[in-house]
Design an enzyme around this catalytic site. Structure first.
Site, mmCIF file in Angstrom:
data_model
loop_
_atom_site.group_PDB
_atom_site.id
_atom_site.type_symbol
_atom_site.label_atom_id
_atom_site.label_comp_id
_atom_site.label_asym_id
_atom_site.label_seq_id
_atom_site.Cartn_x
_atom_site.Cartn_y
_atom_site.Cartn_z
ATOM 1 N N GLU A 1 18.376 -17.007 -6.738
ATOM 2 C CA GLU A 1 17.914 -15.678 -7.160
ATOM 3 C C GLU A 1 17.431 -15.720 -8.619
ATOM 4 O O GLU A 1 16.413 -15.122 -8.968
ATOM 5 C CB GLU A 1 19.054 -14.661 -6.972
ATOM 6 C CG GLU A 1 18.765 -13.268 -7.480
ATOM 7 C CD GLU A 1 17.483 -12.642 -6.921
ATOM 8 O OE1 GLU A 1 16.914 -13.143 -5.947
ATOM 9 O OE2 GLU A 1 17.038 -11.632 -7.513
ATOM 10 N N LYS B 1 6.368 -4.088 -3.841
ATOM 11 C CA LYS B 1 7.810 -3.872 -3.699
ATOM 12 C C LYS B 1 8.232 -3.819 -2.234
ATOM 13 O O LYS B 1 9.245 -4.365 -1.852
ATOM 14 C CB LYS B 1 8.164 -2.550 -4.384
ATOM 15 C CG LYS B 1 9.613 -2.179 -4.310
ATOM 16 C CD LYS B 1 10.332 -2.672 -5.520
ATOM 17 C CE LYS B 1 11.820 -2.453 -5.446
ATOM 18 N NZ LYS B 1 12.530 -3.594 -6.036
ATOM 19 N N LYS C 1 13.622 -14.751 -9.883
ATOM 20 C CA LYS C 1 13.327 -13.747 -10.909
ATOM 21 C C LYS C 1 12.349 -14.316 -11.925
ATOM 22 O O LYS C 1 11.382 -13.664 -12.306
ATOM 23 C CB LYS C 1 14.607 -13.302 -11.651
ATOM 24 C CG LYS C 1 15.504 -12.361 -10.938
ATOM 25 C CD LYS C 1 14.976 -10.965 -10.750
ATOM 26 C CE LYS C 1 14.201 -10.763 -9.505
ATOM 27 N NZ LYS C 1 14.796 -10.645 -8.231
ATOM 28 N N ARG D 1 4.058 -0.357 -4.719
ATOM 29 C CA ARG D 1 3.737 -0.854 -3.379
ATOM 30 C C ARG D 1 2.432 -1.649 -3.349
ATOM 31 O O ARG D 1 2.063 -2.207 -2.309
ATOM 32 C CB ARG D 1 3.631 0.321 -2.399
ATOM 33 C CG ARG D 1 4.894 1.150 -2.301
ATOM 34 C CD ARG D 1 4.680 2.336 -1.395
ATOM 35 N NE ARG D 1 4.551 1.935 -0.025
ATOM 36 C CZ ARG D 1 5.547 1.810 0.835
ATOM 37 N NH1 ARG D 1 6.772 2.073 0.447
ATOM 38 N NH2 ARG D 1 5.337 1.442 2.067
ATOM 39 N N CYS E 1 0.829 -1.198 0.000
ATOM 40 C CA CYS E 1 0.000 0.000 0.000
ATOM 41 C C CYS E 1 0.869 1.255 0.000
ATOM 42 O O CYS E 1 1.897 1.311 0.663
ATOM 43 C CB CYS E 1 -0.950 0.081 1.182
ATOM 44 S SG CYS E 1 -2.079 -1.303 1.272
ATOM 45 N N ASN F 1 -1.640 2.150 5.474
ATOM 46 C CA ASN F 1 -0.699 1.130 5.030
ATOM 47 C C ASN F 1 -0.290 0.345 6.270
ATOM 48 O O ASN F 1 0.140 0.952 7.251
ATOM 49 C CB ASN F 1 0.528 1.812 4.394
ATOM 50 C CG ASN F 1 1.701 0.873 4.246
ATOM 51 O OD1 ASN F 1 1.529 -0.321 4.040
ATOM 52 N ND2 ASN F 1 2.900 1.403 4.354
ATOM 53 N N GLY F 2 -0.446 -0.970 6.250
ATOM 54 C CA GLY F 2 -0.067 -1.780 7.405
ATOM 55 C C GLY F 2 -1.179 -2.740 7.773
ATOM 56 O O GLY F 2 -2.074 -3.003 6.957
ATOM 57 N N HIS G 1 18.044 -36.437 -5.119
ATOM 58 C CA HIS G 1 17.420 -36.884 -3.868
ATOM 59 C C HIS G 1 15.919 -36.613 -3.853
ATOM 60 O O HIS G 1 15.343 -36.412 -2.796
ATOM 61 C CB HIS G 1 18.123 -36.252 -2.668
ATOM 62 C CG HIS G 1 19.553 -36.671 -2.561
ATOM 63 N ND1 HIS G 1 19.946 -37.914 -2.138
ATOM 64 C CD2 HIS G 1 20.695 -36.022 -2.906
ATOM 65 C CE1 HIS G 1 21.267 -38.022 -2.199
ATOM 66 N NE2 HIS G 1 21.744 -36.881 -2.666
ATOM 67 N N GLU H 1 8.695 -14.962 -10.387
ATOM 68 C CA GLU H 1 7.896 -13.828 -9.908
ATOM 69 C C GLU H 1 7.377 -12.946 -11.026
ATOM 70 O O GLU H 1 6.344 -12.294 -10.862
ATOM 71 C CB GLU H 1 8.651 -13.003 -8.862
ATOM 72 C CG GLU H 1 9.814 -12.202 -9.378
ATOM 73 C CD GLU H 1 10.509 -11.401 -8.278
ATOM 74 O OE1 GLU H 1 9.854 -10.961 -7.335
ATOM 75 O OE2 GLU H 1 11.732 -11.218 -8.392
ATOM 76 N N TRP I 1 -2.419 -2.818 -1.682
ATOM 77 C CA TRP I 1 -2.039 -4.227 -1.802
ATOM 78 C C TRP I 1 -2.902 -4.934 -0.773
ATOM 79 O O TRP I 1 -2.740 -4.746 0.436
ATOM 80 C CB TRP I 1 -0.551 -4.396 -1.497
ATOM 81 C CG TRP I 1 -0.060 -5.784 -1.743
ATOM 82 C CD1 TRP I 1 0.329 -6.318 -2.943
ATOM 83 C CD2 TRP I 1 0.111 -6.831 -0.771
ATOM 84 N NE1 TRP I 1 0.720 -7.625 -2.770
ATOM 85 C CE2 TRP I 1 0.599 -7.972 -1.456
ATOM 86 C CE3 TRP I 1 -0.103 -6.921 0.599
ATOM 87 C CZ2 TRP I 1 0.875 -9.164 -0.814
ATOM 88 C CZ3 TRP I 1 0.169 -8.121 1.239
ATOM 89 C CH2 TRP I 1 0.660 -9.226 0.535
#
Ligand code: F6R
Length: 605
Positions: free
Chosen positions: A478, A600, A482, A27, A2, A100-101, A501, A485, A74
């Protein structure tokens, strides 16, 4: 999670709010809305979907309110919808709130407010704040805010307006970021400075529980008891171009191509007279460190995994790298001679902040590696080593990651030097190679056409497996993140030796396996793993420097790297994977800058 923006001025403020919301869209982009203080009361406009949907509505209306608060969401409590969009408003629409939160005690508060006769129209936790403000409002929004927040637990940045106090915005924060900005004849607030930078560079980060009153002429600050407080001003010296696309189709590709410069900016100022120097990090202190814990989330965690290998290798200091959301809840063994390194691009990730606070209880020192000056992580740490990557707007982290790696590499070298475990000749050699990294990153980007061609061949895959050994192993984690996502292709990274395994059961004819090979000592071992997947019908793509590629049997295609020393390879080996992910995403018709369900800055746990 948010984004909030607000402005109190003398001219219609809706366009400025839309602009600010666009800058904050990274955000969250589930819905957008604003409340404007106009003649006759508050005008509230909100819509499910991106900011442009809201903008199109606003264009039809020409609202003339000169003070307003905006929000891009968000979703946490309640699905993305018009009803759950912010601002949330009181029953008679005279109070509006953006948030926001997460209000953790919203359920008992909601129950209590219903008992007091309040009616709820959304599923959001934010709506309890609006009704609490109504409950306490006796003609002074600041007093109502102070009383309302005293009943909240959880994290919040809140901004509120009241129809009976036109032109005034009251905002506050706890564990979520909020910055106020000083203009001429107008003043601002926002979740971060990217929303304000076109209007002012004179800002002030609110302290924990501070309350700010923003009017066209003034910003007054109070503590949680309502006493006036002064906070230091900061000057933002970002280039505006840094927060614009500058001809690139997406921020992500722009930011990938900024990596050589970002690496230069992060490395070069720290190298003088054949040595690495970190401002504010004392050599004696480095020498005294007995253990290190690196805490971070997501991409920053992956940087920490690489950092761990470098630090242990160069300095022989035991390091553990922990996911911040796990560290904070696992009763860690704390000790004052331990160093905690918190890695966070935004410096606002709720779990990383909580890990930092957990660690501090043991009396040890915290070093922040962050990209945002004045962020919570920076403020609460004992030492800060900034990554000078410039603003990272795309949700998927690229230049922040490689610059985080560069700081960790330099730190590992310094620890090795002061501990006497890294011989001078080795130190000099590594430094020499480190200085070549910006140029090597640039050469890697010059090879982007390989990634584009590979993406054309593979963008319809539904499963991709990344394998690597040694330093390549965290680098493939990483690389895999990428891809998944932004392209929504399922992908996993495994230590190459671990594949057999269990996960090898998923390899079938045509499955793409991306093998990373930059570590000469492990090349032969990886070659065997490639043969194993080849024998099960996999297609193998190799990320490696030219020398390695010639020695690998069974490889179908190569994403080449320029020649790079083994130790430094992670600083560039991720780049072809970033490019591959980007091209897969665009070929699949997605917006790589705003992947679904992601934000983000993850300011909730
Ligand atoms: C992925 C990504 C995230 C972040 C994570 C931590 O591309 O960007 O995984 O790395 O949310 O964010 P920061 O670094 O801001 O703490």
């Amino acid at each position: 999670m948010c984004g909030i923006v607000g402005c109190a001025g003398r001219k219609p403020v809706a366009p400025l709010l839309v602009d600010g919301l666009k800058a904050l869209e990274y955000r969250g982009y589930d819905s957008a809305g604003m409340a404007l203080s106009q003649e006759g009361g508050l005008l509230v406009l909100k819509k499910k979907g991106r900011v442009t949907t809201l903008e199109n509505e606003i264009k039809k209306m020409f609202p003339n309110g000169t003070a307003g608060i905006g929000h891009t969401r968000w979703a946490t409590h309640g699905e993305p919808s018009d009803e759950n969009a912010h601002p949330q408003v009181s029953e008679n629409e005279d109070i509006a709130v953006v948030h926001n939160g997460i209000i953790e005690n919203y359920a008992p508060l909601k129950k209590w407010l219903i008992e007091q006769g309040y009616k709820f129209t959304s599923e959001t936790d934010t709506e309890v704040v609006v009704h609490l403000l109504s409950y306490y409002y006796k003609g002074d929004l600041v007093q109502a805010m102070l009383q309302a927040v005293s009943r909240l637990s959880g994290s919040y940045a809140l901004a509120a307006m009241c129809a009976t106090e036109p032109g005034k915005i009251v905002c506050t924060r706890r564990e979520s970021p909020l910055v106020v900005g000083f203009g001429k004849g107008e003043n601002y607030l926002a979740s971060d400075v990217s929303a304000l930078i076109k209007h002012t560079r004179d800002v002030c980060y609110l302290g924990e529980n501070d309350v700010a009153v923003v009017t066209p002429d003034d910003i007054s600050l109070f503590d949680c008891d309502g006493n006036p407080v002064q906070r230091e001003h900061s000057h933002i010296d970002w280039d505006i171009a840094a927060s614009e696309k500058c001809g690139y189709e997406h921020f992500m590709i722009k930011e990938m191509f900024e990596q050589p410069q970002a690496l230069k900016n992060t490395i070069l100022p720290r190298v003088t007279e054949g040595r690495i120097r970190f401002d504010g990090i004392d050599e004696g202190f480095l020498r005294s460190i007995k253990r290190i814990v690196i805490c971070a989330c997501g991409t920053a965690y992956h940087a920490g995994l690489v950092g761990r290998r470098w630090i242990e290798d160069f300095s022989r200091i035991p390091v553990e790298t922990d996911i911040a959301s796990e560290y904070r809840y696992r009763n860690p063994i704390l000790s004052p001679d331990e160093l905690c390194i918190v890695v966070s691009q935004s410096g606002e990730t709720a779990d990383s902040i909580a890990a930092l606070r957990t660690f501090k209880k043991g009396g040890g020192k915290v070093l922040a590696i962050t990209n945002v000056v004045g962020s919570t992580v920076a403020r609460e740490s004992d030492m800060v080593a900034y990554t000078w990557a410039g603003p990272e707007i795309a949700v998927a982290s690229t230049k922040a990651y490689t610059t985080q790696l560069s700081v960790l590499f330099m730190l590992a070298m310094e620890l090795g030097r002061v501990k006497g475990t890294l011989p001078q000749s080795k130190y000099d050699g590594l430094l020499n190679e480190l200085l070549k990294i910006p140029e090597l990153a640039s050469k890697t980007l010059d090879l982007s056409s390989y990634a584009k061609i590979a993406a054309k061949r593979h963008y319809t895959q539904s499963n991709v497996f990344f394998i690597g050994r040694g330093l390549d192993q965290p680098a493939t984690m990483e690389s895999s993140l990428k891809l998944k996502e932004i392209s929504y292709i399922h992908s996993e990274a495994l230590p190459a030796g671990e594949l057999k395994h269990g996960t090898i059961a998923l390899i079938e004819k045509g499955t793409l396996v991306v093998a990373m090979s930059t570590q000469s000592a492990l090349k032969e071992k990886l070659a065997s793993n490639i043969k194993e997947v080849k024998a099960r019908g996999a297609q193998v793509m190799l990320i490696s420097s030219e020398d390695t590629e010639k020695t690998m049997d069974g490889v179908d295609e190569v994403l080449p790297l320029p020649k790079v020393e083994d130790e430094l390879a992670p600083l560039i080996s991720v780049i072809p994977a970033q490019l591959f992910a980007y091209y897969c995403s665009t070929l699949r018709g997605y917006d790589p800058d705003k992947p679904r369900n992601l934000a983000k800055s993850v300011t909730v746990e």
